[in-house]
Design an enzyme around this catalytic site. Sequence first.
Site, short mmCIF file in Angstrom:
data_model
loop_
_atom_site.label_atom_id
_atom_site.label_comp_id
_atom_site.label_asym_id
_atom_site.label_seq_id
_atom_site.Cartn_x
_atom_site.Cartn_y
_atom_site.Cartn_z
N ARG A 116 45.24 39.54 29.43
CA ARG A 116 44.21 40.55 29.19
C ARG A 116 44.81 41.94 29.22
NH1 ARG A 116 39.17 38.16 32.88
NH2 ARG A 116 39.24 36.08 31.93
N ARG B 169 44.61 42.63 39.66
CA ARG B 169 44.34 42.86 38.24
C ARG B 169 45.65 42.87 37.46
NH1 ARG B 169 39.59 44.77 36.10
NH2 ARG B 169 38.89 45.26 38.19
N GLU C 189 35.55 39.24 43.48
CA GLU C 189 35.30 38.15 42.52
C GLU C 189 36.52 37.23 42.39
OE1 GLU C 189 34.29 39.57 38.63
OE2 GLU C 189 34.77 37.63 37.71
N SER D 219 33.68 33.21 38.02
CA SER D 219 32.50 33.64 37.31
C SER D 219 31.99 32.42 36.55
CB SER D 219 32.88 34.76 36.35
OG SER D 219 31.75 35.44 35.90
N ARG E 209 44.24 35.21 42.50
CA ARG E 209 43.34 35.77 43.52
C ARG E 209 43.14 34.81 44.68
NH1 ARG E 209 38.74 39.45 40.34
NH2 ARG E 209 40.27 40.83 39.36
#
Length: 424
Positions: free
Chosen positions: A261, A276, A348, A351, A390
């Site tokens: 990403r 991130r 988070e 999801s 994560r």
Amino acid sequence: MLDMKFVRENLADVEKRLQTRGGILDLSGIKELDKKRRMAIQSVELLKAKKNSASKEIAWLKKENKDTARIMAEMKSISNQIDELDNVVIECELKMEEFLLQIPNLPHQSVPIGKTTDDNVEVRRHGNIPQFAFTPRDHSEIGVNLGILDFERGSKLAGARFTLYKGTGALLERALINFMLDMHTCKNGYTEVLPPFMVNRACMTGTGQLPKFEEDLFKIEGWDHFLIPTAEVPVTNIFRDEILKEDDLPIYYTAYTPCFRKEAGSYGKDVKGLIRQHQFNKVELVKFTKPETSYDELEKLTLDAEKILQKLGLPYRVVALCTGDLGFASAKTYDIEVWLPGQNKYREISSCSNFEDFQARRANIKYKPKDGGKPRFVHTLNGSGLAVGRTLVAILENYQQEDGSVVIPEALRQYMGGMEKISK
RNA sequence: GGAGGGUUAGGCUAAUGGUAAGUCACUGGUCUUGAAAACCAGCGGGCUAACGCCCUUGGGGGUUCGAGUCCCUCACCCUCCGCCA
């Protein structure tokens, strides 16, 4: 993509529900196009019917050796009229599709109305937040001290937001991938797939990344391919342009892939550490279901992701995203947030979304009902199960000891040669 | 990189330039005590209040009164050669 027929028949309601997402949407343009299209179709079809019967007549006249000059001249002019009207129809359809592809999914009735993350609703919590007799360190400090994470060399190799895992760090990441896949395949009933890590434009359009979010994707130079931002893209597109049997449903797939990403628009956020990255590992869960069962399946899918955190002994909470925080293609989303002592908050880690028929319509994924009715769009769902990087962060921070070592969660030890602790 | 072959409805498979024929699977119906078989029908999309009509041969364009068929172009798949993990 929304169903044009549904939009036409429920225009006011659709506008109202879309507005709960934020952004103002005016659907009157599309309504006009739809009307123009239908009028053009009606007149062009009359001409086409005429053309078809005249063609048959010409064939017959020729067989009889009769004169066809007059009727052929007439047909020439009708053909021209048909071309013109066909162009009107095509133009309307292209514009409508362009419009519809930009419209996000309708939020489900059960989604809380709200504008920002502050309006998300906590659904449940699990596990106890660990208490430390010392000031807990953040994962990057722990990882660097143990020599298992190397951020400086990561950025030497590829720049900011890339990390080099070393030794036990690399092993831990690999152990997590294997642990998650084993859980989902052996205990939760998913079939493992290993898809391509780059896909064509049709796939990206099918799941909703394109045409609107091209700037978030890494594109392959000189080729119309993209690195996948999530396994959702290749896995959901497995059945693109296919018609499944009702008995095949539901289909559960799980896949490990790296995810790429650009993180456009996140400058300055989470610059430090693993949170991130431009490239990260994820184990994904994807479901294809009948419309009637998709919301039950969403609850089950979310629980399947939660089980990973439970087995690892990591405290977490589940929140229902509000309308304003919902992703483009999603009708309903639960985020699972893991507790990070280094940040003293929940972050988070998964999801889980139900897209209803939004992706299925874009990707043309249908199933044939047993009773012989027309093929219907399936519902697609997916969720992280889990974001691996994560999860590693959460383990380092939640299982850290005062001396800088990290205890390995019980469930993971068999994947790490029985190792119980990571120390210097 | 080079050479050749291919793409028709859920699968398979036809069609001297005259408007897509079959077959298998599936669903429903008839028949039957039940099932099978047999027979009938349905089985892509759109427009219409409806009757019906229109579109659909990988995508786009061209020739023609008319294109699955001829021409151009693009995409994808397969085979062989070369290179290569």
